[in-house]
Design an enzyme around this catalytic site. Structure first.
Site, PDB file in Angstrom:
ATOM      1  N   CYS A 148      -7.460  -2.219  -3.371  1.00  0.00           N
ATOM      2  CA  CYS A 148      -7.362  -3.335  -4.307  1.00  0.00           C
ATOM      3  C   CYS A 148      -8.282  -3.336  -5.534  1.00  0.00           C
ATOM      4  O   CYS A 148      -8.092  -2.282  -6.640  1.00  0.00           O
ATOM      5  CB  CYS A 148      -8.038  -4.588  -3.477  1.00  0.00           C
ATOM      6  SG  CYS A 148      -7.718  -6.215  -4.286  1.00  0.00           S
ATOM      7  N   ASP A 200       3.279  -8.756  -1.419  1.00  0.00           N
ATOM      8  CA  ASP A 200       2.058  -8.876  -1.758  1.00  0.00           C
ATOM      9  C   ASP A 200       1.592  -9.876  -2.644  1.00  0.00           C
ATOM     10  O   ASP A 200       2.159 -10.012  -3.732  1.00  0.00           O
ATOM     11  CB  ASP A 200       1.249  -7.594  -2.526  1.00  0.00           C
ATOM     12  CG  ASP A 200      -0.144  -7.668  -2.581  1.00  0.00           C
ATOM     13  OD1 ASP A 200      -0.830  -8.719  -2.459  1.00  0.00           O
ATOM     14  OD2 ASP A 200      -0.724  -6.454  -2.652  1.00  0.00           O
ATOM     15  N   HIS A 223      -0.633  -7.869   1.385  1.00  0.00           N
ATOM     16  CA  HIS A 223      -2.031  -7.186   0.693  1.00  0.00           C
ATOM     17  C   HIS A 223      -3.009  -6.513   1.976  1.00  0.00           C
ATOM     18  O   HIS A 223      -3.085  -5.522   1.656  1.00  0.00           O
ATOM     19  CB  HIS A 223      -2.611  -8.470   0.198  1.00  0.00           C
ATOM     20  CG  HIS A 223      -3.564  -7.619  -0.633  1.00  0.00           C
ATOM     21  ND1 HIS A 223      -3.396  -6.949  -2.108  1.00  0.00           N
ATOM     22  CD2 HIS A 223      -5.073  -7.591  -0.688  1.00  0.00           C
ATOM     23  CE1 HIS A 223      -4.526  -6.454  -2.495  1.00  0.00           C
ATOM     24  NE2 HIS A 223      -5.669  -6.978  -1.622  1.00  0.00           N
TER      25      HIS A 223
END
Lengths: 209, 363
Positions: free
Chosen positions: B154, B309, B338
């Site tokens: 991320c 996501d 995610h």
């Protein structure tokens, strides 16, 4: 005019909210259209619930993308920020009156430390670059003069060794000793790696200077 | 039986279903008192580890495997500044770290710690050229290597990408997991909300300093309000008797609610330079005195993205592979969300063994 704008804005927002609820309700109502009474009621209920929630979810997502929602979000964030800033200023004044440190003072100190840190780091970086430049210059210089330095070193070593030998031969019995002037030179020649040490010593001495 | 025009409404079936549901709810109620006990058993990280490096609030963990180290290049995992990093080692059977450790990789994880007000002026430069650089240098020194493998997740992926572009010489392979690179897309709600037309980041950061964990938590929650506030609790209630489900749920919820504040200046830079100006794809993102030029990335790159996501849609990660100079680059799109991309059961069985093999081949 301004009042009209405000009214228009409020009306648009109310419409957007109304649309959200209308869409959600329509979606929820539609979700029952696939209901089949002949199937297991428990399963059917679950499926209907899934469809209902899916419909509400979609309406909300669409709503959160509307200009009205984004406008409301910006306004509320702006208001929160301005309220926060006002509260901070009030607290700051109170701390100032009481002679205590406020959050702003602490932030000021932290920021000052950051600036000092940045200046020191910048200076260190400059010095590091300078040292690296000097080292590069020195190593190129050393390579150029390595042979000269080596020769000078060897010459000095030979001189010292012969002086020692002379002293020793004077102390010893004069008849027993043959002259040994060439031997130390051979030893030096055999110890070629000593040049590196010499180079290092030379570098170190220069650095100290 | 009540007859309708085309189908029959079975009253008895309805009655039976209602009674069954009532009994099920009573059983669920009976399971409630044991919930607290189960919640107490939740562990934050499962693979044995030791702290090998510390700097300010940061800690670097080294994971201790059961077998010998088979690969010479160490792996450093860089997590986001939002939330805690133990999601990569959530629980047994759901650990990204365990996949690498079991395969014989010397695995390290950077834990940023919990920033407080003293960290509000830390910038991306401090993280990329300071902390990450120091951690990688330390790991390389410790392992006697000149290069390390980097895995970024991320926001940690974005930081790792910047780091690799600025310090390509110390990175052997780069693996990115749900990493935002191209922020031009308004597919994700977060990108839309952070647009400069709708969000004054300067006023916000100037007021709050570090961005509060609660603010971020609410923002993530609002991405899918119906799913998070209605569907999730309902699903939990219906599965409260399923021990495995409850255990997974409690682990996930513990992590999801374990938010940390983001240093104000880093947040400002990310919001302004990425979400609003999209400078990374233009090779203009400033990190201290340096400008991140993605073309300087030449090492093998594996870009992993989740098709479902909501936070970082694939459209935001995919462009990276075209912006770098690496000849050995690969994209894997996996059907997950995610978080599911890292800890999902399917991802653990199918995706991660493939990632481990990819890295092992390039050791």
């Amino acid at each position: 005019m301004k009042m009209d704008d405000n009214f228009k804005k409020s009306f648009e927002r109310a419409t957007a909210l109304q649309n959200l609820w209308v869409d959600s309700m329509t979606g929820m109502a539609k979700s029952w259209s696939d209901y089949s009474p002949s199937n297991d009621p428990g399963e059917e209920m679950k499926k209907a619930r899934q469809r209902m929630l899916g419909a509400i979810s979609k309406s909300w997502e669409d709503f959160m993308r509307t200009p009205e929602f984004l406008d409301m979000m910006r306004e509320s964030m702006g208001q929160a920020a301005s309220w926060g800033a006002q509260a901070k200023a009030g607290a700051s004044r109170m701390h100032e009156t009481m002679g205590t440190a406020s959050k702003q003072d602490i932030d000021g100190v932290l920021l000052a430390i950051r600036h000092v840190e940045k200046r020191v780091l910048d200076r260190l970086e400059t010095l590091q670059d300078l040292i690296e430049g000097l080292e590069t210059d020195l190593s190129s210089l050393n390579e150029e003069h390595a042979d000269k330095i080596n020769d000078a070193f060897q010459e000095e070593l030979v001189k010292k060794l012969s002086a020692i030998e002379r002293t020793l031969s004077k102390k010893a019995a004069p008849a027993a000793r043959p002259p040994a002037t060439k031997a130390p030179a051979k030893k030096v020649a055999a110890k070629k790696p000593a040049t590196k040490t010499a180079r290092k010593t030379a570098t170190k001495t220069t650095r100290r200077k | 039986m009540v007859s309708s025009s085309d189908q029959e409404f079975d009253v008895l079936a309805w009655q039976k279903s209602l009674v069954e549901e009532s009994f099920a709810n009573m059983r669920r109620m009976a399971a409630l008192p044991f919930l607290h006990e189960k919640a107490q058993k939740v562990r934050k990280g499962v693979t044995p580890k030791e702290v090998v490096y510390e700097e300010d609030k940061l800690k670097v963990y080294r994971y201790i495997g059961k077998g010998p180290i088979k690969h010479k290049t160490p792996l450093v995992i860089v997590f986001a500044l939002v939330n805690r990093p133990y999601i990569v080692d959530l629980k047994e059977g759901r650990s990204v770290v365990a996949n690498f450790v079991d395969a014989g990789f010397d695995t390290y994880l950077i834990d940023w710690g919990r920033p407080n007000q003293s960290d509000r002026f830390l910038t991306t430069d401090d993280y990329v050229n300071g902390y990450i650089k120091n951690c990688i240098d330390y790991v390389n020194e410790r392992c006697g290597t000149k290069q390390a493998n980097v895995l970024g997740y991320c926001m940690g992926g974005t930081l790792s990408t910047m780091f690799t572009a600025l310090h390509q010489d110390v990175v052997k392979n780069l693996i990115l997991l749900a990493t935002g690179i191209d922020f031009a897309t308004r597919e994700g709600l977060i990108n839309l909300w952070a647009d400069e037309k709708h969000f004054d980041v300067d006023a916000f950061v100037d007021t709050v300093g570090n961005v509060p964990a609660e603010f971020l938590q609410q923002a993530f929650l609002m991405l899918k309000p119906v799913q998070n506030l209605i569907e999730k609790p309902l699903s939990f209630w219906e599965n409260i008797e399923n021990d495995r489900f409850v255990d997974d749920f409690l682990h996930m919820e513990t992590w999801l609610n374990d938010n940390i504040a983001v240093p104000g200046e880093v947040y400002r830079e990310f919001a302004k330079y990425l979400f609003q100006k999209n400078l990374l794809t233009q090779n203009k993102f400033p990190v201290g005195k340096h400008i991140v030029d993605l073309r300087k990335i030449t090492c093998p790159v594996l870009n992993l993205m989740a098709t479902n996501d909501d936070l970082v849609p694939p459209a935001q990660s995919e462009p990276l592979n075209k912006l770098i100079s690496s000849k050995d680059e690969k994209i894997i799109k996996f059907k997950a969300g995610h978080i599911g991309l890292a800890v999902g059961g399917k991802a653990q069985k199918q995706l991660w063994p493939e990632v481990v093999d990819w890295l092992a081949e390039r050791d």
